[in-house]
Scaffold this motif. Sequence first.
Motif, PDB file in Angstrom:
ATOM      1  N   MET A  68       0.830  -1.211   0.000  1.00 30.12           N
ATOM      2  CA  MET A  68       0.000   0.000   0.000  1.00 30.12           C
ATOM      3  C   MET A  68       0.863   1.259   0.000  1.00 30.12           C
ATOM      4  N   LEU A  69       1.941   1.245   0.748  1.00 28.54           N
ATOM      5  CA  LEU A  69       2.832   2.403   0.750  1.00 28.54           C
ATOM      6  C   LEU A  69       3.481   2.606  -0.610  1.00 28.54           C
ATOM      7  N   PHE A  70       3.857   1.501  -1.263  1.00 26.26           N
ATOM      8  CA  PHE A  70       4.417   1.621  -2.607  1.00 26.26           C
ATOM      9  C   PHE A  70       3.406   2.242  -3.555  1.00 26.26           C
ATOM     10  N   LEU A  71       2.172   1.771  -3.515  1.00 30.22           N
ATOM     11  CA  LEU A  71       1.137   2.341  -4.389  1.00 30.22           C
ATOM     12  C   LEU A  71       0.895   3.807  -4.081  1.00 30.22           C
ATOM     13  N   LEU A  72       0.865   4.143  -2.812  1.00 26.42           N
ATOM     14  CA  LEU A  72       0.630   5.521  -2.413  1.00 26.42           C
ATOM     15  C   LEU A  72       1.707   6.447  -2.954  1.00 26.42           C
TER      16      LEU A  72
END
Length: 121
Positions: A68-72
């Motif tokens: 999720m952090l990568f996508l964000l």
Amino acid sequence: MLRSYLPILIFLVLATGVGALFVAANSWLGPRYKRRPSTFAEDAYESGLPSEVQHGFRFGISFYLIAMLFLLFDIEVVFLYPIAVQLQAFGTFALIETAVFIVLLLVALIYVWRRGALEWK
């Protein structure tokens, strides 16, 4: 008014027709199994090797958190592309706003890093 929607209507009818045609062709021409396939045929197979993952396997929360952090961060960086393309047209104000945006991204990344969210457990 209706003429402006006519191409969309034709496209939807054609797309539905092609989808229905493919489903019908699959049921007529596709293989029919007279017996149930073996369990070997139902096993997961990836990259030429059988899968080692068990059926009840669950990923840890850190996997999802890092994803999720990568996508964000990835999606936020995409917002920089239009500014980079037209930076001369936007002027100095856009350059300052972009610098502020990058600094905020950096602060967020440092915060997440310090909290230990990027540690693989």
